[in-house]
Structures are given as C-alpha cells and as structure tokens.
Design a protein around this motif. Structure first.
Motif, mmCIF file in Angstrom:
data_model
loop_
_atom_site.group_PDB
_atom_site.id
_atom_site.type_symbol
_atom_site.label_atom_id
_atom_site.label_comp_id
_atom_site.label_asym_id
_atom_site.label_seq_id
_atom_site.Cartn_x
_atom_site.Cartn_y
_atom_site.Cartn_z
ATOM 1 N N GLN A 136 0.814 -1.221 0.000
ATOM 2 C CA GLN A 136 0.000 0.000 0.000
ATOM 3 C C GLN A 136 0.849 1.273 0.000
ATOM 4 O O GLN A 136 0.302 2.374 0.051
ATOM 5 N N LEU A 137 2.165 1.116 -0.060
ATOM 6 C CA LEU A 137 3.054 2.268 -0.159
ATOM 7 C C LEU A 137 3.400 2.609 -1.595
ATOM 8 O O LEU A 137 3.363 3.763 -2.011
ATOM 9 N N LEU A 138 3.762 1.587 -2.366
ATOM 10 C CA LEU A 138 4.328 1.807 -3.691
ATOM 11 C C LEU A 138 3.283 2.279 -4.691
ATOM 12 O O LEU A 138 2.120 1.864 -4.659
ATOM 13 N N ASP A 139 3.739 3.131 -5.595
ATOM 14 C CA ASP A 139 2.897 3.556 -6.707
ATOM 15 C C ASP A 139 2.468 2.319 -7.508
ATOM 16 O O ASP A 139 3.261 1.396 -7.712
ATOM 17 N N PRO A 140 1.225 2.272 -7.976
ATOM 18 C CA PRO A 140 0.767 1.096 -8.729
ATOM 19 C C PRO A 140 1.637 0.751 -9.935
ATOM 20 O O PRO A 140 1.723 -0.418 -10.321
ATOM 21 N N ALA A 141 2.313 1.744 -10.515
ATOM 22 C CA ALA A 141 3.184 1.460 -11.659
ATOM 23 C C ALA A 141 4.373 0.597 -11.246
ATOM 24 O O ALA A 141 4.846 -0.235 -12.033
ATOM 25 N N ILE A 142 4.855 0.770 -10.016
ATOM 26 C CA ILE A 142 5.946 -0.077 -9.529
ATOM 27 C C ILE A 142 5.429 -1.477 -9.226
ATOM 28 O O ILE A 142 6.086 -2.480 -9.537
ATOM 29 N N ILE A 143 4.247 -1.557 -8.619
ATOM 30 C CA ILE A 143 3.642 -2.872 -8.354
ATOM 31 C C ILE A 143 3.470 -3.647 -9.662
ATOM 32 O O ILE A 143 3.769 -4.850 -9.745
ATOM 33 N N ALA A 144 3.009 -2.963 -10.705
ATOM 34 C CA ALA A 144 2.793 -3.618 -11.995
ATOM 35 C C ALA A 144 4.098 -4.121 -12.604
ATOM 36 O O ALA A 144 4.088 -5.063 -13.413
ATOM 37 N N ALA A 145 5.212 -3.523 -12.210
ATOM 38 C CA ALA A 145 6.510 -3.904 -12.778
ATOM 39 C C ALA A 145 7.182 -5.050 -12.027
ATOM 40 O O ALA A 145 8.241 -5.519 -12.454
ATOM 41 N N LEU A 146 6.603 -5.511 -10.922
ATOM 42 C CA LEU A 146 7.255 -6.559 -10.122
ATOM 43 C C LEU A 146 7.578 -7.822 -10.931
ATOM 44 O O LEU A 146 8.672 -8.377 -10.781
ATOM 45 N N PRO A 147 6.683 -8.295 -11.800
ATOM 46 C CA PRO A 147 7.039 -9.483 -12.592
ATOM 47 C C PRO A 147 8.257 -9.249 -13.492
ATOM 48 O O PRO A 147 9.059 -10.173 -13.702
ATOM 49 N N VAL A 148 8.404 -8.037 -14.005
ATOM 50 C CA VAL A 148 9.570 -7.729 -14.838
ATOM 51 C C VAL A 148 10.827 -7.690 -13.977
ATOM 52 O O VAL A 148 11.904 -8.154 -14.395
ATOM 53 N N LEU A 149 10.717 -7.162 -12.765
ATOM 54 C CA LEU A 149 11.861 -7.143 -11.863
ATOM 55 C C LEU A 149 12.292 -8.567 -11.509
ATOM 56 O O LEU A 149 13.486 -8.835 -11.338
ATOM 57 N N GLU A 150 11.332 -9.478 -11.428
ATOM 58 C CA GLU A 150 11.683 -10.874 -11.177
ATOM 59 C C GLU A 150 12.455 -11.450 -12.369
ATOM 60 O O GLU A 150 13.450 -12.171 -12.183
ATOM 61 N N GLN A 151 12.024 -11.130 -13.589
ATOM 62 C CA GLN A 151 12.748 -11.597 -14.778
ATOM 63 C C GLN A 151 14.179 -11.057 -14.786
ATOM 64 O O GLN A 151 15.131 -11.776 -15.098
ATOM 65 N N LEU A 152 14.327 -9.789 -14.438
ATOM 66 C CA LEU A 152 15.648 -9.176 -14.425
ATOM 67 C C LEU A 152 16.522 -9.757 -13.315
ATOM 68 O O LEU A 152 17.741 -9.867 -13.468
ATOM 69 N N VAL A 192 18.245 -7.577 -21.884
ATOM 70 C CA VAL A 192 17.792 -6.529 -20.969
ATOM 71 C C VAL A 192 17.198 -5.359 -21.743
ATOM 72 O O VAL A 192 16.153 -4.805 -21.364
ATOM 73 N N SER A 193 17.832 -4.962 -22.827
ATOM 74 C CA SER A 193 17.307 -3.873 -23.650
ATOM 75 C C SER A 193 15.932 -4.214 -24.212
ATOM 76 O O SER A 193 15.049 -3.355 -24.283
ATOM 77 N N ALA A 194 15.743 -5.466 -24.589
ATOM 78 C CA ALA A 194 14.447 -5.889 -25.115
ATOM 79 C C ALA A 194 13.366 -5.805 -24.040
ATOM 80 O O ALA A 194 12.227 -5.394 -24.323
ATOM 81 N N LEU A 195 13.715 -6.178 -22.804
ATOM 82 C CA LEU A 195 12.754 -6.064 -21.705
ATOM 83 C C LEU A 195 12.401 -4.604 -21.444
ATOM 84 O O LEU A 195 11.233 -4.267 -21.186
#
Length: 402
Positions: A136-152, A192-195
């Motif tokens: 409930q702290l993070l901006d929803p755009a960061i929450i939406a990016a969590l799966p990409v952060l896992e890939q990275l 990484v660039s493609a992601l």
C-alpha cells in the motif's frame, strides 16, 4: 506478565516501564508478555486494522496499526522532542502526509529461487525476503513492474547473492538501477534492452552501467527537466517533493542570490533559479552534471553556477557568502555540522533547511541559533507514510535582520 505500554520510541516500538521494545503496540495498551513477545489484551482507541495484508511480515512499515491522527502527532512529537533536548522552541506546523500508494522511489531486493525469482522488502529486523504484491506504499506502476523485476533478477543475480533494485518512476517510465549484480555478460545486454523496450522502462543500469535505455528518465524540478544518473537520490513521493519545495520557496523569500548546499540534481536549485541566481554545490560530480544540463536545457531561468565540492571536508566559508541573500541546505541524515558552523558565522539573512533526521537537525539548529539565527518555523513532511521516518523544512533568519 501483564504490562501497560507507556510510550512509543523513535523507531515506532512500544515501551512499558523498564521493558520493551514491543513492536506494533500503542500507548495505553495492556499486553501479556511471554518470553519477550507481547500479546495484546486491551487495544488502544487509536488502533486500526492495518490497510496492508503484508504488515505483520514486511519490515517496510512500522505504524499501520495506528490511525493517521496518532501517527501525525507522534511524528511531530519526535521533532519537538529533538528540539526540546537542545532547549529550542518554535512554531511546528501541522504535518503534511503523502497519500497511500504514492511512493515513486524505493529500494527493493531480489533473489533467485529454484522456480525463478522473488522480489520484495526484507522482514522486520531480518534478512528474510518478503514478497509484497499488494503493498500500500508503492505507486501502482511499480507494483505492476514486479514481474519484470523478477525476470531481471533471474538475469542479473548470482545464485547466492541478493540484488538491490533501486526503482524510480520517471516521466518516461521506470528507471532501474540493479546493484550487487554478477559480472556482466555482454550477451545479456540485448535481452535486458528488449525487456526495457517491451515493458516501457526508461532505463536499466547494471551496477551503475547503463545497459538499457529506451528514453531519458526525466524528473521535473520547477520549470527544468533533469535526467539523473542511475540510482540518484530522489524525494520518495512527488507530493513530498512539492511540499518541501513550497516550504523552501517560502523560507528563501525574495532572495536574488541563493546558495544551495548539498544540491543533488537540483530539486531546490532549479526552482529557485526562476527568481534568483543560484550557486549549487554538491559532492557527487554526476549529480552536478545532471543539474547543470537540466539548467542549460531549460528556458526562463536565471544563472545557475553548479560546482562539485565536498562540503564535509571543504565547507563554504562566510567570506564566500558575502553577497548571498539566502542559503538552502539539505544534508544527508548525518547532518552538516562542519558546514553549519561556518554558516553560523555568516551574515546570510535567510536559511532554508531541509532534513530527514530530527536529531541532527536539532544539533545543527542549535549551532545556528547560538550563532545569532532565529528558528522561525518547522514544517514536518511525511512522505514515508507508516514508517518511523519524518522529514522537515525550516526557516532561519538572522535575528538582527528579521
């Protein structure tokens, strides 16, 4: 053993008489303590249901169990207590609190697992990683990016070490600095660039080296647009930044020649340049370079002179401020004792101080007051909602010039 919580520490923990700390307790509550763990018996009227389901396990928040009024009063009291310890009284204004889901910058952690990777915050006083998909702290755009952060994380992390993922929202998408990466294999740069392109990230850096750039990670400070270096400091919420900028502008007043000490990328320098010539000083050359470029590309700003200078080892001297109408100072948590000692000797009429540590702020305020300044007001700003952290801006004026 039954105990009554009597106060809250600066870290947000409850304390009973000669016992504690007890996390997630509030003053007036009775608790049953067994082997150092407190079980709630009588709840406080200020206790509320935590809005985040991760609260008990995640270490990112300390105070979700208390209502907003209690947290506001407690954080304000932390500032007042720090000043009172130095014998300082002043006008402390009502705290300005950033809304939920507004954190635009955060340091997350990622590690590889047998099935892929996990990303989140550490547990309280622990190195255990907790996934927080409903934070409930993070901006929803960061929450939406969590799966990409896992890939990275799968790409960049070694099998044993954790990554630090410094994420910031920019006008052109997420700006990511991955730290503690394994040695860079050139073959992964294209992946990484493609992601970055696929998920509209602005930039991805691998231990400070940019390996994916779709668009400049622009931040706006007043009329200027700045592309900070990877992982650069940024106010945690846009709301918090705006509130601090407004307070600084008020404290600076109608000054025509301003010095901004610990200027960073220009959060306060560049807005000040809308009405004043600014001398901006910062210890990190990459930050000063970004500030300077932002000024040069902006229109309608007065002159900004941007210099790299270690203000801890070589503070600005009073003689260098002889033509300065106002100083802005925003040091790190340790404060700026050496620089403040020199400021206290100066004849600068106005000082706008910003701090993220009420204790070191009180120490430095005491130095200025003993040097002949008056602390006119303090404006608390809470952009680290539900945590034990609180920031502030303050106005000092030369007593004989006020």
């Amino acid at each position: 053993m039954t105990l009554t919580i009597t106060r809250i520490t600066a870290a947000g923990d409850g304390m009973a008489e000669d016992a504690g700390p007890f996390p997630r307790t509030l003053p007036g509550e009775e608790v049953d303590v067994v082997d150092g763990t407190a079980r709630l018996l009588t709840p406080s009227p200020t206790r509320v249901k935590p809005p985040c389901r991760h609260f008990k396990s995640c270490g990112g928040c300390a105070m979700q169990h208390a209502d907003d009024g209690f947290v506001a009063d407690w954080k304000t009291s932390v500032i007042a207590t720090g000043l009172a310890a130095r014998g300082i009284e002043t006008d402390i204004r009502p705290i300005l609190t950033s809304p939920p889901q507004s954190r635009r910058r955060a340091a997350l952690h990622g590690k590889r697992t047998k099935s892929g990777a996990m990303v989140g915050f550490h547990g309280r006083a622990s190195d255990v990683l907790i996934e927080t998909p409903d934070c409930q702290l993070l901006d929803p755009a960061i929450i939406a990016a969590l799966p990409v952060l896992e890939q990275l994380t799968v790409i960049a992390a070694s099998r044993k070490a954790e990554l630090e993922l410094v994420v910031a929202l920019s006008e052109n998408g997420i700006d990511l600095d991955m730290r503690n990466c394994k040695p860079l294999d050139p073959r992964v740069i294209g992946e990484v660039s493609a992601l970055a392109e696929q998920h509209r990230f602005a930039r991805i850096a691998w231990d400070g080296e940019v390996i994916g750039l779709r668009a400049p990670p622009i931040q706006t400070f007043g009329q200027a647009r700045v592309a900070p270096p990877p992982g650069a400091f940024l106010q945690a919420t846009l709301h918090g930044q705006n509130m601090l900028m407004q307070a600084v502008a008020e404290a600076v007043g109608g000054a025509k020649h301003v010095a901004d000490l610990f200027a960073g990328c220009g959060t306060f320098s560049l807005p000040a340049a809308e009405t004043a010539e600014v001398w901006a000083l910062e210890g990190e050359a990459s930050l000063i370079a970004a500030l300077d470029q932002g000024w040069r590309q902006a229109t309608g700003l007065k002159k900004v002179t941007a210099d790299t200078r270690d203000l801890f080892r070589r503070p600005v001297l009073p003689s260098e401020l002889s033509k300065t109408d106002a100083v802005i100072i925003d040091p790190p948590r340790a404060g700026a004792e050496a620089q403040t000692i020199e400021l206290a000797k100066s004849e600068v009429p106005r000082i706008a101080a910003v701090s993220c540590n009420p204790v070191t702020f009180a120490r430095d305020a005491d130095i200025l007051i003993k040097g002949g300044y008056r602390l006119d007001w303090v404006q608390p700003v809470d952009q680290f909602r539900w945590s034990s952290h609180v920031e502030l801006a303050a106005q000092f004026t030369r007593a004989h010039m006020a």
